[in-house]
Design a protein around this motif. Sequence first.
Motif, PDB file in Angstrom:
ATOM      1  N   SER A  64       0.839  -1.192   0.000  1.00 34.44           N
ATOM      2  CA  SER A  64       0.000   0.000   0.000  1.00 34.44           C
ATOM      3  C   SER A  64       0.875   1.242   0.000  1.00 34.44           C
ATOM      4  O   SER A  64       1.979   1.243   0.546  1.00 34.44           O
ATOM      5  N   ALA A  65       0.372   2.298  -0.617  1.00 33.57           N
ATOM      6  CA  ALA A  65       1.051   3.591  -0.616  1.00 33.57           C
ATOM      7  C   ALA A  65       0.041   4.660  -0.236  1.00 33.57           C
ATOM      8  O   ALA A  65      -1.156   4.532  -0.501  1.00 33.57           O
ATOM      9  N   SER A  66       0.532   5.722   0.397  1.00 34.63           N
ATOM     10  CA  SER A  66      -0.338   6.798   0.874  1.00 34.63           C
ATOM     11  C   SER A  66      -0.453   7.888  -0.178  1.00 34.63           C
ATOM     12  O   SER A  66       0.556   8.405  -0.669  1.00 34.63           O
ATOM     13  N   LEU A  67      -1.688   8.240  -0.517  1.00 35.24           N
ATOM     14  CA  LEU A  67      -1.966   9.346  -1.419  1.00 35.24           C
ATOM     15  C   LEU A  67      -2.203  10.611  -0.598  1.00 35.24           C
ATOM     16  O   LEU A  67      -2.456  10.542   0.612  1.00 35.24           O
ATOM     17  N   PRO A  68      -2.118  11.797  -1.223  1.00 30.24           N
ATOM     18  CA  PRO A  68      -2.434  13.027  -0.505  1.00 30.24           C
ATOM     19  C   PRO A  68      -3.813  12.943   0.152  1.00 30.24           C
ATOM     20  O   PRO A  68      -4.771  12.465  -0.459  1.00 30.24           O
ATOM     21  N   GLY A  69      -3.892  13.347   1.393  1.00 28.72           N
ATOM     22  CA  GLY A  69      -5.141  13.251   2.134  1.00 28.72           C
ATOM     23  C   GLY A  69      -5.229  11.996   2.982  1.00 28.72           C
ATOM     24  O   GLY A  69      -6.168  11.837   3.763  1.00 28.72           O
ATOM     25  N   GLY A  70      -4.235  11.103   2.833  1.00 23.68           N
ATOM     26  CA  GLY A  70      -4.188   9.917   3.679  1.00 23.68           C
ATOM     27  C   GLY A  70      -4.810   8.667   3.096  1.00 23.68           C
ATOM     28  O   GLY A  70      -4.776   7.609   3.725  1.00 23.68           O
ATOM     29  N   THR A  71      -5.388   8.736   1.895  1.00 25.54           N
ATOM     30  CA  THR A  71      -5.957   7.539   1.270  1.00 25.54           C
ATOM     31  C   THR A  71      -4.872   6.518   0.978  1.00 25.54           C
ATOM     32  O   THR A  71      -3.798   6.856   0.469  1.00 25.54           O
ATOM     33  N   LYS A  72      -5.135   5.260   1.317  1.00 22.28           N
ATOM     34  CA  LYS A  72      -4.200   4.167   1.047  1.00 22.28           C
ATOM     35  C   LYS A  72      -4.665   3.417  -0.189  1.00 22.28           C
ATOM     36  O   LYS A  72      -5.818   2.994  -0.284  1.00 22.28           O
ATOM     37  N   VAL A  73      -3.742   3.226  -1.143  1.00 28.75           N
ATOM     38  CA  VAL A  73      -4.045   2.458  -2.343  1.00 28.75           C
ATOM     39  C   VAL A  73      -3.101   1.265  -2.393  1.00 28.75           C
ATOM     40  O   VAL A  73      -1.905   1.388  -2.112  1.00 28.75           O
ATOM     41  N   GLN A  74      -3.636   0.106  -2.743  1.00 27.37           N
ATOM     42  CA  GLN A  74      -2.856  -1.130  -2.788  1.00 27.37           C
ATOM     43  C   GLN A  74      -2.827  -1.678  -4.209  1.00 27.37           C
ATOM     44  O   GLN A  74      -3.838  -1.652  -4.927  1.00 27.37           O
ATOM     45  N   TYR A  75      -1.664  -2.172  -4.620  1.00 21.14           N
ATOM     46  CA  TYR A  75      -1.505  -2.900  -5.879  1.00 21.14           C
ATOM     47  C   TYR A  75      -1.877  -4.347  -5.570  1.00 21.14           C
ATOM     48  O   TYR A  75      -1.053  -5.144  -5.163  1.00 21.14           O
ATOM     49  N   HIS A  84      -0.082  -6.955 -23.281  1.00 14.17           N
ATOM     50  CA  HIS A  84      -0.415  -5.804 -22.452  1.00 14.17           C
ATOM     51  C   HIS A  84      -0.532  -6.227 -20.991  1.00 14.17           C
ATOM     52  O   HIS A  84      -0.771  -7.400 -20.679  1.00 14.17           O
ATOM     53  N   ARG A  85      -0.376  -5.213 -20.105  1.00  9.34           N
ATOM     54  CA  ARG A  85      -0.501  -5.448 -18.670  1.00  9.34           C
ATOM     55  C   ARG A  85      -1.698  -4.681 -18.125  1.00  9.34           C
ATOM     56  O   ARG A  85      -2.073  -3.622 -18.641  1.00  9.34           O
ATOM     57  N   SER A  86      -2.249  -5.203 -17.055  1.00  8.79           N
ATOM     58  CA  SER A  86      -3.257  -4.488 -16.280  1.00  8.79           C
ATOM     59  C   SER A  86      -2.970  -4.736 -14.815  1.00  8.79           C
ATOM     60  O   SER A  86      -2.208  -5.637 -14.450  1.00  8.79           O
ATOM     61  N   ALA A  87      -3.554  -3.906 -13.968  1.00  5.56           N
ATOM     62  CA  ALA A  87      -3.358  -4.048 -12.526  1.00  5.56           C
ATOM     63  C   ALA A  87      -4.680  -3.826 -11.825  1.00  5.56           C
ATOM     64  O   ALA A  87      -5.540  -3.075 -12.306  1.00  5.56           O
ATOM     65  N   GLU A  88      -4.833  -4.463 -10.691  1.00  6.98           N
ATOM     66  CA  GLU A  88      -6.009  -4.233  -9.861  1.00  6.98           C
ATOM     67  C   GLU A  88      -5.582  -3.395  -8.673  1.00  6.98           C
ATOM     68  O   GLU A  88      -4.720  -3.809  -7.886  1.00  6.98           O
ATOM     69  N   LEU A  89      -6.159  -2.202  -8.557  1.00  5.42           N
ATOM     70  CA  LEU A  89      -5.879  -1.305  -7.453  1.00  5.42           C
ATOM     71  C   LEU A  89      -7.025  -1.378  -6.452  1.00  5.42           C
ATOM     72  O   LEU A  89      -8.198  -1.443  -6.845  1.00  5.42           O
ATOM     73  N   ALA A  90      -6.684  -1.356  -5.176  1.00 12.09           N
ATOM     74  CA  ALA A  90      -7.698  -1.461  -4.120  1.00 12.09           C
ATOM     75  C   ALA A  90      -7.582  -0.269  -3.181  1.00 12.09           C
ATOM     76  O   ALA A  90      -6.483   0.110  -2.756  1.00 12.09           O
ATOM     77  N   VAL A  91      -8.722   0.319  -2.872  1.00 13.14           N
ATOM     78  CA  VAL A  91      -8.838   1.331  -1.818  1.00 13.14           C
ATOM     79  C   VAL A  91      -9.903   0.806  -0.870  1.00 13.14           C
ATOM     80  O   VAL A  91     -11.090   0.779  -1.199  1.00 13.14           O
ATOM     81  N   GLY A  92      -9.462   0.346   0.289  1.00 11.66           N
ATOM     82  CA  GLY A  92     -10.396  -0.333   1.184  1.00 11.66           C
ATOM     83  C   GLY A  92     -10.909  -1.591   0.518  1.00 11.66           C
ATOM     84  O   GLY A  92     -10.128  -2.396  -0.014  1.00 11.66           O
ATOM     85  N   ASN A  93     -12.230  -1.778   0.509  1.00 11.26           N
ATOM     86  CA  ASN A  93     -12.832  -2.957  -0.121  1.00 11.26           C
ATOM     87  C   ASN A  93     -13.151  -2.746  -1.593  1.00 11.26           C
ATOM     88  O   ASN A  93     -13.587  -3.676  -2.278  1.00 11.26           O
TER      89      ASN A  93
END
Length: 238
Positions: A64-75, A84-93
């Motif tokens: 997880s990494a912290s975005l401005p404002g404190g939101t946590k985003v996870q790869y 091609h590549r894709s990724a699934e990003l998660a913020v909470g659930n």
Amino acid sequence: MSKVRIATALPCLLLLAACGTSGSPTADPSPSPTTRYTPPPADKGPECEGDKAAKGLHVLRAASASLPGGTKVQYADAKADGKHRSAELAVGNARQTVRPAQKVTLGGHTYTVSQICTYRVVLTAPGLPASTHKGKHMPVWPTTYEGHWRLRWHVPDNGPQGMGAVVTDIESDPPSATISAADSGSHAFYNNLRPGATVEIAGKLWKVETIDGGHMNVDMSSPDFKAGYVDLRQLGDA
């Protein structure tokens, strides 16, 4: 083909085999008995897609990494179809699948997914600072020899300020490994690594050069037991 392996402990925070009080990886002192195991298929590639020169926030694989404002985003997940590549990003659930150059809204703000790699996602936006940890612990940690770094199975290599890395699993058929890495409270989890794969640890990129399975299909107390290891070669700043 299924085979026998030494199983690892359940991951701490779903990322590390175990965690010390500082957040750095620690070894599991008593692996469980051998189990049958079928390795997952190798990633189809490409290893990276997008703007390789992008200066943005690095979200490491499973971390997880912290975005401005404190939101946590996870790869949270990585996929590739050979082109091609894709990724699934998660913020909470909440989870969403993204592709390179796509705009994505996270925590109420819009970012560009500038690059997706097996080991990281790079997010960019006006005013979003780039990752500032690039190599800040070098040459204090890790200790390398002519740019090479050996990580032994279940022997953590811990650095300052919550930094650390540990090989939690090694397979020999085909050669593959799992590395957990901690960086000041953020824990990356590089699963099913094959020789030639790249990982990002301590603000550096590393190439997996050698995966040695040792001789671990016997009891650890046996004189025939030999722990495996992974050799990494430093490529440069992440």
